[in-house]
Design a protein around this motif. Structure first.
Motif, PDB file in Angstrom:
ATOM      1  N   LEU A  24       0.834  -1.203   0.000  1.00  0.00           N
ATOM      2  CA  LEU A  24       0.000   0.000   0.000  1.00  0.00           C
ATOM      3  C   LEU A  24       0.869   1.252   0.000  1.00  0.00           C
ATOM      4  N   TRP A  25       1.931   1.235   0.796  1.00  0.00           N
ATOM      5  CA  TRP A  25       2.860   2.374   0.842  1.00  0.00           C
ATOM      6  C   TRP A  25       3.508   2.592  -0.521  1.00  0.00           C
ATOM      7  N   ALA A  26       3.938   1.513  -1.172  1.00  0.00           N
ATOM      8  CA  ALA A  26       4.583   1.645  -2.482  1.00  0.00           C
ATOM      9  C   ALA A  26       3.602   2.188  -3.513  1.00  0.00           C
ATOM     10  N   ALA A  27       2.350   1.724  -3.462  1.00  0.00           N
ATOM     11  CA  ALA A  27       1.335   2.239  -4.391  1.00  0.00           C
ATOM     12  C   ALA A  27       1.115   3.730  -4.165  1.00  0.00           C
ATOM     13  N   ALA A  28       1.050   4.132  -2.891  1.00  0.00           N
ATOM     14  CA  ALA A  28       0.880   5.555  -2.581  1.00  0.00           C
ATOM     15  C   ALA A  28       2.070   6.359  -3.084  1.00  0.00           C
ATOM     16  N   ALA A  29       3.271   5.795  -2.924  1.00  0.00           N
ATOM     17  CA  ALA A  29       4.477   6.518  -3.338  1.00  0.00           C
ATOM     18  C   ALA A  29       4.521   6.726  -4.850  1.00  0.00           C
ATOM     19  N   VAL A  30       4.266   5.658  -5.615  1.00  0.00           N
ATOM     20  CA  VAL A  30       4.413   5.774  -7.069  1.00  0.00           C
ATOM     21  C   VAL A  30       3.302   6.632  -7.670  1.00  0.00           C
ATOM     22  N   SER A  31       2.071   6.488  -7.165  1.00  0.00           N
ATOM     23  CA  SER A  31       0.986   7.312  -7.712  1.00  0.00           C
ATOM     24  C   SER A  31       1.149   8.770  -7.294  1.00  0.00           C
ATOM     25  N   SER A  32       1.750   9.011  -6.130  1.00  0.00           N
ATOM     26  CA  SER A  32       1.969  10.381  -5.681  1.00  0.00           C
ATOM     27  C   SER A  32       3.021  11.089  -6.537  1.00  0.00           C
ATOM     28  N   ILE A  33       3.984  10.340  -7.041  1.00  0.00           N
ATOM     29  CA  ILE A  33       4.937  10.936  -7.973  1.00  0.00           C
ATOM     30  C   ILE A  33       4.196  11.446  -9.207  1.00  0.00           C
ATOM     31  N   GLY A  34       3.271  10.598  -9.700  1.00  0.00           N
ATOM     32  CA  GLY A  34       2.455  11.028 -10.834  1.00  0.00           C
ATOM     33  C   GLY A  34       1.597  12.226 -10.500  1.00  0.00           C
ATOM     34  N   ASP A  35       1.023  12.235  -9.287  1.00  0.00           N
ATOM     35  CA  ASP A  35       0.226  13.382  -8.852  1.00  0.00           C
ATOM     36  C   ASP A  35       1.065  14.652  -8.860  1.00  0.00           C
ATOM     37  N   GLY A  36       2.301  14.542  -8.361  1.00  0.00           N
ATOM     38  CA  GLY A  36       3.184  15.701  -8.336  1.00  0.00           C
ATOM     39  C   GLY A  36       3.505  16.208  -9.730  1.00  0.00           C
ATOM     40  N   VAL A  37       3.652  15.270 -10.670  1.00  0.00           N
ATOM     41  CA  VAL A  37       3.890  15.658 -12.058  1.00  0.00           C
ATOM     42  C   VAL A  37       2.729  16.502 -12.579  1.00  0.00           C
ATOM     43  N   THR A  38       1.500  16.054 -12.322  1.00  0.00           N
ATOM     44  CA  THR A  38       0.325  16.779 -12.799  1.00  0.00           C
ATOM     45  C   THR A  38       0.104  18.072 -12.019  1.00  0.00           C
ATOM     46  N   ILE A  39       0.394  18.052 -10.716  1.00  0.00           N
ATOM     47  CA  ILE A  39       0.249  19.265  -9.906  1.00  0.00           C
ATOM     48  C   ILE A  39       1.145  20.381 -10.438  1.00  0.00           C
ATOM     49  N   ALA A  40       2.336  20.015 -10.921  1.00  0.00           N
ATOM     50  CA  ALA A  40       3.224  21.028 -11.498  1.00  0.00           C
ATOM     51  C   ALA A  40       2.818  21.377 -12.920  1.00  0.00           C
ATOM     52  N   ALA A  41       2.461  20.357 -13.709  1.00  0.00           N
ATOM     53  CA  ALA A  41       2.186  20.591 -15.130  1.00  0.00           C
ATOM     54  C   ALA A  41       0.827  21.231 -15.378  1.00  0.00           C
ATOM     55  N   GLY A  42      -0.177  20.920 -14.524  1.00  0.00           N
ATOM     56  CA  GLY A  42      -1.511  21.470 -14.735  1.00  0.00           C
ATOM     57  C   GLY A  42      -1.544  22.994 -14.704  1.00  0.00           C
ATOM     58  N   PRO A  43      -1.061  23.628 -13.632  1.00  0.00           N
ATOM     59  CA  PRO A  43      -1.028  25.099 -13.625  1.00  0.00           C
ATOM     60  C   PRO A  43      -0.132  25.685 -14.711  1.00  0.00           C
ATOM     61  N   LEU A  44       0.972  24.990 -15.039  1.00  0.00           N
ATOM     62  CA  LEU A  44       1.837  25.479 -16.111  1.00  0.00           C
ATOM     63  C   LEU A  44       1.096  25.473 -17.446  1.00  0.00           C
ATOM     64  N   LEU A  45       0.309  24.423 -17.683  1.00  0.00           N
ATOM     65  CA  LEU A  45      -0.489  24.372 -18.906  1.00  0.00           C
ATOM     66  C   LEU A  45      -1.528  25.489 -18.912  1.00  0.00           C
ATOM     67  N   CYS A 190       0.886   1.435 -12.472  1.00  0.00           N
ATOM     68  CA  CYS A 190       1.801   0.771 -11.531  1.00  0.00           C
ATOM     69  C   CYS A 190       1.159   0.647 -10.151  1.00  0.00           C
ATOM     70  N   SER A 191       0.456   1.680  -9.724  1.00  0.00           N
ATOM     71  CA  SER A 191      -0.222   1.634  -8.436  1.00  0.00           C
ATOM     72  C   SER A 191      -1.261   0.519  -8.406  1.00  0.00           C
ATOM     73  N   ALA A 192      -2.033   0.380  -9.484  1.00  0.00           N
ATOM     74  CA  ALA A 192      -3.040  -0.678  -9.548  1.00  0.00           C
ATOM     75  C   ALA A 192      -2.394  -2.060  -9.445  1.00  0.00           C
ATOM     76  N   LEU A 193      -1.245  -2.242 -10.078  1.00  0.00           N
ATOM     77  CA  LEU A 193      -0.544  -3.527 -10.011  1.00  0.00           C
ATOM     78  C   LEU A 193      -0.105  -3.841  -8.586  1.00  0.00           C
ATOM     79  N   LEU A 194       0.412  -2.848  -7.876  1.00  0.00           N
ATOM     80  CA  LEU A 194       0.850  -3.061  -6.495  1.00  0.00           C
ATOM     81  C   LEU A 194      -0.330  -3.383  -5.580  1.00  0.00           C
TER      82      LEU A 194
END
Length: 432
Positions: A24-45, A190-194
């Motif tokens: 569960l921790w690993a799933a949270a970690a990997v999906s949160s990296i993706g969230d951070g990518v979108t959190i930065a890219a969304g306002p930039l877009l 990746c999160s779904a797989l974990l």
């Protein structure tokens, strides 16, 4: 000797964390990296499509509005469904949404409307997923390990959304605008797989109630509203989230107009939050043990107030990065304290619904704060947004300090354990 005892206690807590929790921790970690990518890219877009702070802040409004609109229904679903399977489905849906957004950007039809729609639907998935993961933790972790478990999950989420993700997102945005959103889609897969590799879940006997849908939805709301301690914490959390959301919604404008940062510099600045988050994951359980839950909450409010004050008064990228680290440290510590309280005080069969009602109240400040931040920034500038937030958090810190002198959390939890009616947990008017 005290150091030896501390290390032994930490080691014992680590052994309480199961393989299922690690997944569960690993799933949270990997999906949160993706969230951070979108959190930065969304306002930039959004900033690339418009220079209106209100429309840029609309990205945050779209993402956080589902916390208000779908909080209670999500809690009912969490209490009814197989949590593990439902979390996997949510990850698959979110991956599909981001793939559509990436294709829209590549094809030239990915404007603000599509961005708003995707962020809104991603917010719907986030409401369910975060609720489900918090409900799942106490079923796969013994109670003595809850503080450590929650601190590690939150640290992984903050490190992903606040450090690795923003850096990668800002860097990839400079290479190709659609690339960050495609990467986020892959992290959800990746999160779904974990999650699929987990074996533990909630016991089947606790999954369903026999009452109708409306009574089931209201049961969690009634229980939480009658609980003085959790109700008060929810209202305080709403106010804190309002101030924090206003700050984050206009941060990209502040970085460009005041700090003169490039998109990559904006990502680096956001990544400073990870420093505070990782620090909080280590010190939150210790701080709570040393200062008590009351003292820990006072400290977090003071940290958040300080971070907003620095942003409002010091036009420096280095100061802004330090302020964001303080902000993350405060918010993670606050969340660790209040999440453990919910997990231990709420009856297991109501945990999803009561948790969702708490989030509905607490996260209700997010879209309001994001919208207000955009309007205030348009009229008075971004430092004014941070200045108002600093004043709000300073007032909350004073209120919490007065409550801490009465041991308001300790007294309320003891009364709850004894089955008596808890006293009002917040300072009365005469005590203020």
């Amino acid at each position: 000797m005290n150091m030896v005892a501390t290390l032994a206690t930490a080691s014992g807590r680590h052994r309480l964390l199961s393989r299922d929790f690690s997944r569960l921790w690993a799933a949270a970690a990997v999906s949160s990296i993706g969230d951070g990518v979108t959190i930065a890219a969304g306002p930039l877009l959004a900033a690339q499509l418009t220079d209106d702070p209100r429309l840029i802040g609309g990205v945050s409004v779209a993402f956080t509005a589902p916390f208000v609109l779908f909080g209670i229904p999500a809690g009912l679903l969490v209490d009814r469904l197989d949590i593990r399977a439902a979390m996997m489905r949510v990850d698959f849906v979110r991956a599909g949404l981001l793939a559509v957004l990436a294709l829209g950007i590549t094809g030239g039809w990915g404007g603000l409307p599509l961005l708003y729609v995707c962020m809104f639907l991603l917010g719907v998935g986030e409401v369910f997923y975060r609720n489900a993961s918090q409900v799942l933790v106490p079923f796969i972790t013994p109670e003595p390990g809850l503080s450590t478990a929650n601190a590690r999950v939150m640290a992984a989420q903050e490190a992903g959304t606040g450090f690795v993700g923003p850096l990668v997102g800002a860097l990839l945005f400079g290479v190709a605008v659609a690339l960050p959103f495609g990467l986020d889609a892959a992290t959800f897969l990746c999160s779904a797989l974990l999650i699929s590799r987990m074996r533990g879940s909630r016991p089947p006997a606790e999954r369903r109630d026999t009452a109708g849908v409306l009574p089931e939805m209201l049961a969690g709301a009634k229980w939480l509203w009658r609980h003085h301690l959790l109700r008060s914490l929810a209202l305080l959390s709403c106010t804190i989230n309002l101030a924090g959301s206003a700050m984050l919604a206009v941060l990209v404008v502040h970085s460009e107009e005041v700090l003169d940062l490039s998109p990559f510099g904006y990502g680096v600045m956001l990544s400073c939050q990870a420093v505070g988050a990782v620090l909080a994951s280590r010190i939150a359980p210790v701080l709570t043990g040393r200062l008590g839950r009351e003292g820990a909450l006072v400290a977090t409010a003071a940290l958040i107030a300080s971070s907003e004050a620095v942003l409002a008064t010091v036009p420096s990228a280095y100061a802004a990065g330090s302020a964001l680290a303080l902000f993350a440290c405060g918010t993670v510590t606050w969340n660790v304290v209040v999440v453990v309280l919910r997990q231990t005080l709420v009856p297991r069969h109501l945990l999803g619904r009561a948790n969702s009602v708490y989030r509905l109240i607490a996260w209700g400040g997010l879209p309001v704060g994001a919208a207000a931040g955009g309007f205030v920034a348009a009229e008075a500038g971004t430092p004014a947004v941070f200045g108002v937030g600093a004043v709000v958090m300073a007032v909350i810190a004073v209120v919490l300090l007065r409550g801490a002198r009465r041991q308001w959390i300790t007294r309320a939890t003891q009364a709850d354990a004894d089955g008596s009616v808890p006293a009002s947990p917040v300072p009365t008017a005469s005590e203020r």
